[in-house]
Scaffold this motif. Sequence first.
Motif, PDB file in Angstrom:
ATOM      1  N   LEU A  71      15.898   2.285   9.668  1.00  0.00           N
ATOM      2  CA  LEU A  71      15.480   2.390  10.955  1.00  0.00           C
ATOM      3  C   LEU A  71      13.932   2.340  11.122  1.00  0.00           C
ATOM      4  O   LEU A  71      13.360   1.931  11.966  1.00  0.00           O
ATOM      5  N   VAL A  72      13.369   3.285  10.088  1.00  0.00           N
ATOM      6  CA  VAL A  72      11.857   2.904  10.025  1.00  0.00           C
ATOM      7  C   VAL A  72      11.214   1.988   9.784  1.00  0.00           C
ATOM      8  O   VAL A  72      10.170   1.188  10.195  1.00  0.00           O
ATOM      9  N   LEU A  84       8.347  13.237   2.776  1.00  0.00           N
ATOM     10  CA  LEU A  84       7.356  12.388   2.852  1.00  0.00           C
ATOM     11  C   LEU A  84       7.392  11.412   4.100  1.00  0.00           C
ATOM     12  O   LEU A  84       6.245  11.114   4.955  1.00  0.00           O
ATOM     13  N   LEU A  85       8.540  10.733   4.169  1.00  0.00           N
ATOM     14  CA  LEU A  85       8.888   9.805   5.193  1.00  0.00           C
ATOM     15  C   LEU A  85       8.559  10.413   6.370  1.00  0.00           C
ATOM     16  O   LEU A  85       7.950   9.949   7.334  1.00  0.00           O
ATOM     17  N   TRP A  86       9.306  11.639   6.765  1.00  0.00           N
ATOM     18  CA  TRP A  86       9.130  12.371   7.927  1.00  0.00           C
ATOM     19  C   TRP A  86       7.813  12.624   8.315  1.00  0.00           C
ATOM     20  O   TRP A  86       7.055  12.328   9.368  1.00  0.00           O
ATOM     21  N   MET A  87       6.924  13.166   7.394  1.00  0.00           N
ATOM     22  CA  MET A  87       5.720  13.674   7.752  1.00  0.00           C
ATOM     23  C   MET A  87       4.728  12.438   8.026  1.00  0.00           C
ATOM     24  O   MET A  87       3.860  12.494   8.857  1.00  0.00           O
ATOM     25  N   PHE A  88       4.956  11.412   7.151  1.00  0.00           N
ATOM     26  CA  PHE A  88       4.111  10.215   7.543  1.00  0.00           C
ATOM     27  C   PHE A  88       4.484   9.462   8.919  1.00  0.00           C
ATOM     28  O   PHE A  88       3.784   8.948   9.612  1.00  0.00           O
ATOM     29  N   LEU A  89       5.660   9.639   9.234  1.00  0.00           N
ATOM     30  CA  LEU A  89       6.320   9.165  10.557  1.00  0.00           C
ATOM     31  C   LEU A  89       5.607   9.820  11.571  1.00  0.00           C
ATOM     32  O   LEU A  89       5.363   9.257  12.517  1.00  0.00           O
ATOM     33  N   VAL A  90       5.584  11.150  11.305  1.00  0.00           N
ATOM     34  CA  VAL A  90       5.085  11.881  12.419  1.00  0.00           C
ATOM     35  C   VAL A  90       3.330  11.620  12.861  1.00  0.00           C
ATOM     36  O   VAL A  90       3.090  11.482  13.937  1.00  0.00           O
ATOM     37  N   LEU A  91       2.956  11.209  11.806  1.00  0.00           N
ATOM     38  CA  LEU A  91       1.302  10.811  11.944  1.00  0.00           C
ATOM     39  C   LEU A  91       1.370   9.523  12.356  1.00  0.00           C
ATOM     40  O   LEU A  91       0.459   9.296  13.512  1.00  0.00           O
ATOM     41  N   ALA A  92       2.205   8.635  11.892  1.00  0.00           N
ATOM     42  CA  ALA A  92       2.226   7.223  12.512  1.00  0.00           C
ATOM     43  C   ALA A  92       2.418   7.261  13.936  1.00  0.00           C
ATOM     44  O   ALA A  92       1.601   6.613  14.657  1.00  0.00           O
ATOM     45  N   ALA A 149       0.720  -1.266  -0.100  1.00  0.00           N
ATOM     46  CA  ALA A 149       0.080   0.044   0.116  1.00  0.00           C
ATOM     47  C   ALA A 149       0.906   1.359   0.054  1.00  0.00           C
ATOM     48  O   ALA A 149       0.657   2.213  -0.664  1.00  0.00           O
ATOM     49  N   GLY A 150       1.706   1.178   0.894  1.00  0.00           N
ATOM     50  CA  GLY A 150       2.717   2.376   0.879  1.00  0.00           C
ATOM     51  C   GLY A 150       3.406   2.640  -0.271  1.00  0.00           C
ATOM     52  O   GLY A 150       3.678   4.007  -0.940  1.00  0.00           O
ATOM     53  N   ALA A 151       3.909   1.918  -0.905  1.00  0.00           N
ATOM     54  CA  ALA A 151       4.632   2.105  -2.163  1.00  0.00           C
ATOM     55  C   ALA A 151       3.707   2.639  -3.389  1.00  0.00           C
ATOM     56  O   ALA A 151       4.103   3.466  -4.158  1.00  0.00           O
ATOM     57  N   PHE A 152       2.571   2.142  -3.354  1.00  0.00           N
ATOM     58  CA  PHE A 152       1.419   2.423  -4.236  1.00  0.00           C
ATOM     59  C   PHE A 152       1.401   4.117  -4.087  1.00  0.00           C
ATOM     60  O   PHE A 152       1.318   5.040  -5.145  1.00  0.00           O
ATOM     61  N   VAL A 153       1.158   4.336  -2.808  1.00  0.00           N
ATOM     62  CA  VAL A 153       0.803   5.751  -2.530  1.00  0.00           C
ATOM     63  C   VAL A 153       2.062   6.877  -2.850  1.00  0.00           C
ATOM     64  O   VAL A 153       1.715   8.041  -3.580  1.00  0.00           O
ATOM     65  N   VAL A 154       3.352   6.263  -2.848  1.00  0.00           N
ATOM     66  CA  VAL A 154       4.350   6.966  -3.235  1.00  0.00           C
ATOM     67  C   VAL A 154       3.949   7.256  -4.942  1.00  0.00           C
ATOM     68  O   VAL A 154       4.201   8.501  -5.288  1.00  0.00           O
ATOM     69  N   SER A 155       3.654   6.201  -5.425  1.00  0.00           N
ATOM     70  CA  SER A 155       3.592   6.615  -6.849  1.00  0.00           C
ATOM     71  C   SER A 155       2.451   7.412  -7.411  1.00  0.00           C
ATOM     72  O   SER A 155       2.477   8.046  -8.279  1.00  0.00           O
ATOM     73  N   ILE A 168       7.378   3.971   1.765  1.00  0.00           N
ATOM     74  CA  ILE A 168       8.359   5.143   1.573  1.00  0.00           C
ATOM     75  C   ILE A 168       9.666   4.671   1.781  1.00  0.00           C
ATOM     76  O   ILE A 168      10.566   4.897   0.950  1.00  0.00           O
ATOM     77  N   ALA A 169       9.754   4.188   3.013  1.00  0.00           N
ATOM     78  CA  ALA A 169      10.987   3.534   3.314  1.00  0.00           C
ATOM     79  C   ALA A 169      11.534   2.532   2.477  1.00  0.00           C
ATOM     80  O   ALA A 169      12.916   2.644   2.168  1.00  0.00           O
ATOM     81  N   VAL A 170      10.681   1.652   2.166  1.00  0.00           N
ATOM     82  CA  VAL A 170      11.244   0.455   1.409  1.00  0.00           C
ATOM     83  C   VAL A 170      11.948   0.889   0.238  1.00  0.00           C
ATOM     84  O   VAL A 170      12.757   0.527  -0.596  1.00  0.00           O
ATOM     85  N   LEU A 171      11.037   1.950  -0.605  1.00  0.00           N
ATOM     86  CA  LEU A 171      11.272   2.544  -1.827  1.00  0.00           C
ATOM     87  C   LEU A 171      12.620   3.446  -1.912  1.00  0.00           C
ATOM     88  O   LEU A 171      13.378   3.333  -2.887  1.00  0.00           O
ATOM     89  N   THR A 172      12.697   4.230  -0.770  1.00  0.00           N
ATOM     90  CA  THR A 172      13.953   5.019  -0.585  1.00  0.00           C
ATOM     91  C   THR A 172      15.171   4.114  -0.636  1.00  0.00           C
ATOM     92  O   THR A 172      16.226   4.404  -1.161  1.00  0.00           O
ATOM     93  N   LEU A 173      15.269   3.055  -0.061  1.00  0.00           N
ATOM     94  CA  LEU A 173      16.403   2.045   0.104  1.00  0.00           C
ATOM     95  C   LEU A 173      16.609   1.529  -1.108  1.00  0.00           C
ATOM     96  O   LEU A 173      17.511   1.407  -1.676  1.00  0.00           O
TER      97      LEU A 173
END
Lengths: 301, 396
Positions: free
Chosen positions: B321-322, B239-247, B36-42, B210-215
């Motif tokens: 780390l994420v 994006l990672l920072w923003m969604f991490l804050v939310l999570a 789901a996360g990777a798709f959201v990035v696309s 987002i994290a897996v895609l970044t890596l």
Amino acid sequence: MSLFELPILPMSATIAAGGCASGGCVTGGCASGGCSTARPDQASETSRREFLKTATTLTLGAMSLTLLPGAMAGDESSSAATPPGGGHPDAKKPMYGFLIDTTRCTGAGKCLTACRVENSVPEGQARTWVERYVHFKDGRVEVDLVPEIGYAASGEPQPEAEDVLRAYFVPKLCNQCVDAPCNQVCPVHASIKSPEGIELVDADRCIGCGYCVQACPYGIRYMNHETNVADKCNWCYHRVMRNEQPACVEACPTGARVFGRIDDPDSEISKRLATLPTSVLKQHLGTIPLTRYVGLTDEVT
Amino acid sequence: MEYHALHDAPFVFPNDAHPAWSIMIVIYPYITGMVAGAFVVSTMYHVFHREALRPVARLAVVTSLCLGSCATLPLLLHLHQPQRALNVVATPSPSSAMAGFGFIYSFYMLVLLVDVWLLFRPAIVERAHSAPGPWKNVYRALALGVLEITPRAAEIDRKLIHALSVIGIPAACILHGYVGFLFGAIKANPWWSTALMPVIFLTSAVVSGIAVLTLLYLFLCRSSRMEPDEECLRSLSRLLWMFLVLAVTFEFGDLLHVAYEREEEWHVIRELLVTKLRFSYLTLQVLIGALLPLLILPIPAFTRVATPAFRHACTGVAAVLVLVQVAAMRWNVVVGGQLFSKSFRGFVDYPVTWLGREGLLAAAVVLAMPMLLLWGAMKLLPVWPPNPESDSGVKA
Ligand code: SF4
Ligand code: SF4
């Protein structure tokens, strides 16, 4: 109880009462082989009318248990002397209940062996168990399991009598919840309610996902190590359909376990329900258990 | 209901001694979350037009597809009667939350598959003409026999991709929110039962995607000696920072609520956190997995300090780390929820085995499979965006 608490019965799952002709056992672990249930896909479809009738009966039965013990005593139709199992598919389905009187339980453990043998329950798993609550004079409360071989034979060190304020035993078994979470979560109709309101596992349908095990708030369900499907106490449905008492009830020497028709005011269980104050486990969860207890303390979870 | 010192006089219901859900049920939401996360990035690129994400937009959908193809594996390995697995879609029980998975998953995968096909159609058609030897036939098959793309067809494709991306957003949210609901709707378990569970799962899913895609991006750039795109990494970091804050807000906000209100389940949860989950929750999920990346990520996301290489390293470390955080979160939910008995008077041990259908080794294989698939997909399809001048009209 309001209309919103109407039990949800699977329409496709009519369990034929009477002898087991097909051999399609839904209970899995039945040792006797005398299971009197037919697989839902082999049984006839319950019509909508019958479904509503059954649902209403069940709701009324639950009402009599949860709100008005003994209130159905004057109901002529419900006191008809239909034998358990009815025999005739159109006969009014009997309503069953289970009463545990903790004030009578002595922790003899006879029920435990009887159940294990009757239902081929694997070692390390249990359809029923008995908890011992010991309140010490220093305020501690300790809980342990009654060993199947009895405390004396187990060789476990026992609390000193002078340290103990009070102690009591609480047998546990399936609560046969009217609004059963185990039934609700099963993805494939393998957790089904019999027309008598007894929650069963269809071993031929179960995919072994374990969701029902997680959903039962009482720790009653387990993934049977030997059959690899979900399993649980079913009040010895196969025996009940043969007009017999559940194995644990028959084995109990003190009458702490009472099983019978709650739609028959003359039954032992109805008489006791009418006179004793009873309660259910984890009532706040809204599962509406049909297994009721005498003498529950708030220590019991 | 009262809870007593759980470890002074422990008492466990007999059937609770063997947790019913294994490590496979930890991996299942882990993989589904990344899907789901990777798709959201696309979609950030295809729907919300974040141009900076162009370098990873195609990679994101292909990654999502590869992960999605393996999402049912852990479930299959977990089922005690896997040969009956299809009954979930053949004879589903409408009252069961679990019964919906087959339908939601199939719908999402269908959207994804068509999306990927349309996205790569120009490349497939081009290769169907130019590929050497037997590969020609492979691409012809992939092109489903349509070996020409007219400008009108390209325009329709472009619109379809946009539409599918739009449909895909709620589908991805439902897919993973639903996984959260599977846990959140179990009233028998106070560690699971919360209305926030779908949201908690969803936000952590986006974070893990987002994290897996970044890596992957960093790794692929390095292995092909390509310089990673500065703006793309900056955008991913943001994006990672923003969604991490939310999570983190949802995860810990929910816990804080239970703790502060001293709800009845708090007593058992507190014991759980300070004993059995002390390392995996407090250390991994909170300190190392959440706090540290929250501190690191602003460097590459919002500053231009030091060298680009340093900032890229920050992004990479934070992404690792994420991923640890999300894995720990899945573990803490799934395993943590089975570590206490429903008697609420005692804990049980969780046996971790190496071998067997549900062992750690099998889990490692399941986690590696999407990466293998991705490797194969990258051989077959050009996941990097085409040069703007050779762009065939379809937004890459
Ligand atoms: S006690 Fe558990 S297994 Fe029995 S009906 Fe209720 S939820 Fe189901
Ligand atoms: S383990 Fe079997 S009975 Fe229980 S929910 Fe899964 S399929 Fe239904």
